[in-house]
Design a protein around this motif. Sequence first.
Motif, PDB file in Angstrom:
ATOM      1  N   ASN A   6      25.243 -28.422  21.833  1.00  0.00           N
ATOM      2  CA  ASN A   6      24.161 -27.899  22.966  1.00  0.00           C
ATOM      3  C   ASN A   6      22.835 -27.949  22.311  1.00  0.00           C
ATOM      4  N   TYR A   7      22.265 -28.816  23.819  1.00  0.00           N
ATOM      5  CA  TYR A   7      21.080 -28.814  23.718  1.00  0.00           C
ATOM      6  C   TYR A   7      20.219 -28.465  24.491  1.00  0.00           C
ATOM      7  N   ASP A   8      18.779 -28.259  24.887  1.00  0.00           N
ATOM      8  CA  ASP A   8      17.980 -27.975  26.305  1.00  0.00           C
ATOM      9  C   ASP A   8      17.722 -29.109  26.799  1.00  0.00           C
ATOM     10  N   THR A   9      16.274 -28.704  27.621  1.00  0.00           N
ATOM     11  CA  THR A   9      16.399 -30.531  28.125  1.00  0.00           C
ATOM     12  C   THR A   9      15.902 -31.193  27.799  1.00  0.00           C
ATOM     13  N   ASP A  10      14.416 -30.466  26.795  1.00  0.00           N
ATOM     14  CA  ASP A  10      14.395 -31.295  25.881  1.00  0.00           C
ATOM     15  C   ASP A  10      14.506 -31.969  25.083  1.00  0.00           C
ATOM     16  N   GLY A  11      15.819 -31.625  24.425  1.00  0.00           N
ATOM     17  CA  GLY A  11      16.698 -32.547  23.816  1.00  0.00           C
ATOM     18  C   GLY A  11      17.346 -31.717  22.635  1.00  0.00           C
ATOM     19  N   ASN A  12      16.551 -30.462  22.640  1.00  0.00           N
ATOM     20  CA  ASN A  12      15.636 -29.430  21.027  1.00  0.00           C
ATOM     21  C   ASN A  12      17.302 -29.250  20.687  1.00  0.00           C
ATOM     22  N   TYR A  13      18.017 -28.770  19.770  1.00  0.00           N
ATOM     23  CA  TYR A  13      18.761 -28.880  19.335  1.00  0.00           C
ATOM     24  C   TYR A  13      19.365 -26.824  19.758  1.00  0.00           C
ATOM     25  N   ILE A  14      20.532 -26.723  20.666  1.00  0.00           N
ATOM     26  CA  ILE A  14      20.262 -24.733  20.555  1.00  0.00           C
ATOM     27  C   ILE A  14      21.273 -24.067  19.941  1.00  0.00           C
ATOM     28  N   ASN A  15      22.655 -25.072  20.268  1.00  0.00           N
ATOM     29  CA  ASN A  15      23.915 -24.730  19.235  1.00  0.00           C
ATOM     30  C   ASN A  15      25.183 -24.855  19.751  1.00  0.00           C
ATOM     31  N   ASN A  16      26.230 -24.184  19.177  1.00  0.00           N
ATOM     32  CA  ASN A  16      27.766 -25.502  19.093  1.00  0.00           C
ATOM     33  C   ASN A  16      28.583 -24.340  19.640  1.00  0.00           C
ATOM     34  N   GLN A  17      29.412 -24.607  20.594  1.00  0.00           N
ATOM     35  CA  GLN A  17      30.450 -23.915  21.085  1.00  0.00           C
ATOM     36  C   GLN A  17      32.520 -24.331  20.760  1.00  0.00           C
ATOM     37  N   VAL A  18      32.792 -23.785  21.617  1.00  0.00           N
ATOM     38  CA  VAL A  18      34.571 -24.389  20.680  1.00  0.00           C
ATOM     39  C   VAL A  18      34.404 -24.750  22.907  1.00  0.00           C
ATOM     40  N   ALA A  19      34.894 -26.320  22.787  1.00  0.00           N
ATOM     41  CA  ALA A  19      34.682 -26.806  24.326  1.00  0.00           C
ATOM     42  C   ALA A  19      35.358 -26.951  25.415  1.00  0.00           C
ATOM     43  N   LEU A  20      34.767 -26.697  26.485  1.00  0.00           N
ATOM     44  CA  LEU A  20      36.219 -25.527  27.386  1.00  0.00           C
ATOM     45  C   LEU A  20      37.230 -26.718  27.943  1.00  0.00           C
ATOM     46  N   VAL A  21      38.217 -26.344  28.603  1.00  0.00           N
ATOM     47  CA  VAL A  21      39.496 -26.805  28.849  1.00  0.00           C
ATOM     48  C   VAL A  21      39.619 -26.985  30.713  1.00  0.00           C
ATOM     49  N   ASP A  22      39.531 -28.008  31.513  1.00  0.00           N
ATOM     50  CA  ASP A  22      39.960 -26.913  32.529  1.00  0.00           C
ATOM     51  C   ASP A  22      41.440 -26.825  32.968  1.00  0.00           C
ATOM     52  N   GLU A  23      41.795 -26.603  33.927  1.00  0.00           N
ATOM     53  CA  GLU A  23      43.249 -26.718  34.728  1.00  0.00           C
ATOM     54  C   GLU A  23      44.993 -27.932  34.173  1.00  0.00           C
ATOM     55  N   PHE A  24      44.156 -29.111  33.701  1.00  0.00           N
ATOM     56  CA  PHE A  24      44.773 -30.173  33.609  1.00  0.00           C
ATOM     57  C   PHE A  24      44.933 -30.229  32.059  1.00  0.00           C
ATOM     58  N   GLY A  25      44.093 -28.922  31.283  1.00  0.00           N
ATOM     59  CA  GLY A  25      44.518 -29.190  29.514  1.00  0.00           C
ATOM     60  C   GLY A  25      43.243 -30.284  29.118  1.00  0.00           C
ATOM     61  N   LYS A  26      42.518 -31.321  30.428  1.00  0.00           N
ATOM     62  CA  LYS A  26      41.068 -32.158  30.020  1.00  0.00           C
ATOM     63  C   LYS A  26      39.926 -31.478  29.373  1.00  0.00           C
ATOM     64  N   GLU A  27      39.349 -31.801  27.695  1.00  0.00           N
ATOM     65  CA  GLU A  27      37.983 -31.045  27.700  1.00  0.00           C
ATOM     66  C   GLU A  27      37.119 -31.538  28.604  1.00  0.00           C
ATOM     67  N   ILE A  28      36.266 -30.116  28.535  1.00  0.00           N
ATOM     68  CA  ILE A  28      34.731 -30.505  29.922  1.00  0.00           C
ATOM     69  C   ILE A  28      33.769 -30.453  28.656  1.00  0.00           C
ATOM     70  N   LEU A  29      32.962 -31.598  28.906  1.00  0.00           N
ATOM     71  CA  LEU A  29      31.608 -31.871  27.902  1.00  0.00           C
ATOM     72  C   LEU A  29      30.478 -31.258  29.227  1.00  0.00           C
ATOM     73  N   LEU A  30      29.999 -30.092  28.637  1.00  0.00           N
ATOM     74  CA  LEU A  30      28.369 -29.940  29.822  1.00  0.00           C
ATOM     75  C   LEU A  30      27.357 -30.500  29.590  1.00  0.00           C
ATOM     76  N   GLU A  31      26.878 -30.058  30.492  1.00  0.00           N
ATOM     77  CA  GLU A  31      25.785 -31.040  30.623  1.00  0.00           C
ATOM     78  C   GLU A  31      24.866 -30.309  29.922  1.00  0.00           C
ATOM     79  N   ASN A  32      23.754 -31.055  29.110  1.00  0.00           N
ATOM     80  CA  ASN A  32      23.606 -30.958  27.897  1.00  0.00           C
ATOM     81  C   ASN A  32      23.871 -30.466  26.619  1.00  0.00           C
ATOM     82  N   SER A  33      25.230 -31.818  25.989  1.00  0.00           N
ATOM     83  CA  SER A  33      26.099 -30.979  25.096  1.00  0.00           C
ATOM     84  C   SER A  33      26.594 -32.651  25.028  1.00  0.00           C
TER      85      SER A  33
END
Length: 188
Positions: A6-33
């Motif tokens: 993840n990064y902020d709106t200016d592109g600066n690195y913030i942190n990492n996390q496990v990708a979320l998965v939707d109800e169909f098992g597909k990974e969700i790439l969050l905005e600013n990640s």
Amino acid sequence: MTIIYNYDTDGNYINNQVALVDEFGKEILLENSTYLEPLEEKEGYKVKFNGEKWIYEEIPQTPEPTLDELKSQKREEINQARDAAEQGGFEYMGKIFDSDQVSCQRISTAAQAMSLMPASDENKITWTCQDNSTIELTATELSGLVVALAAWSNTCHQRATKLKAQIEAAETAEELEKITWGDNPSTL
């Protein structure tokens, strides 16, 4: 399990996390990640995502202030301390009297009014002190209050003048740091 970065709106690195998965098992790439792993941290640089890849962006260095700039800052510090002390109250007849601008004006007005009254020990004014106690003042004592106020103001300004002379004589930042108002302006 996939990690996203993840990064902020200016592109600066913030942190990492496990990708979320939707109800169909597909990974969700969050905005600013992104799935791209960021660069290693590097002193003096920010790690930023530019929309395509991670880059280093130099952190602007704040230049060290010059001795003249430090002296100017120290003079302002002394002026503020002087004003706070001058307007913080003064002692007279064993009591502490307010000495802010409004109180000074009231003291002056009361002294002028008392000086216009016929001379008599019976003519007194009740004055409220800084601790909310009161004191009865004769015209002579009220005149003494004006003198004590002026002397207090003078003490504060004389101390500031001496400290500013020390500021001007200082040749290093370390010498400037040692110059302080202190607790009691009547002692130098």
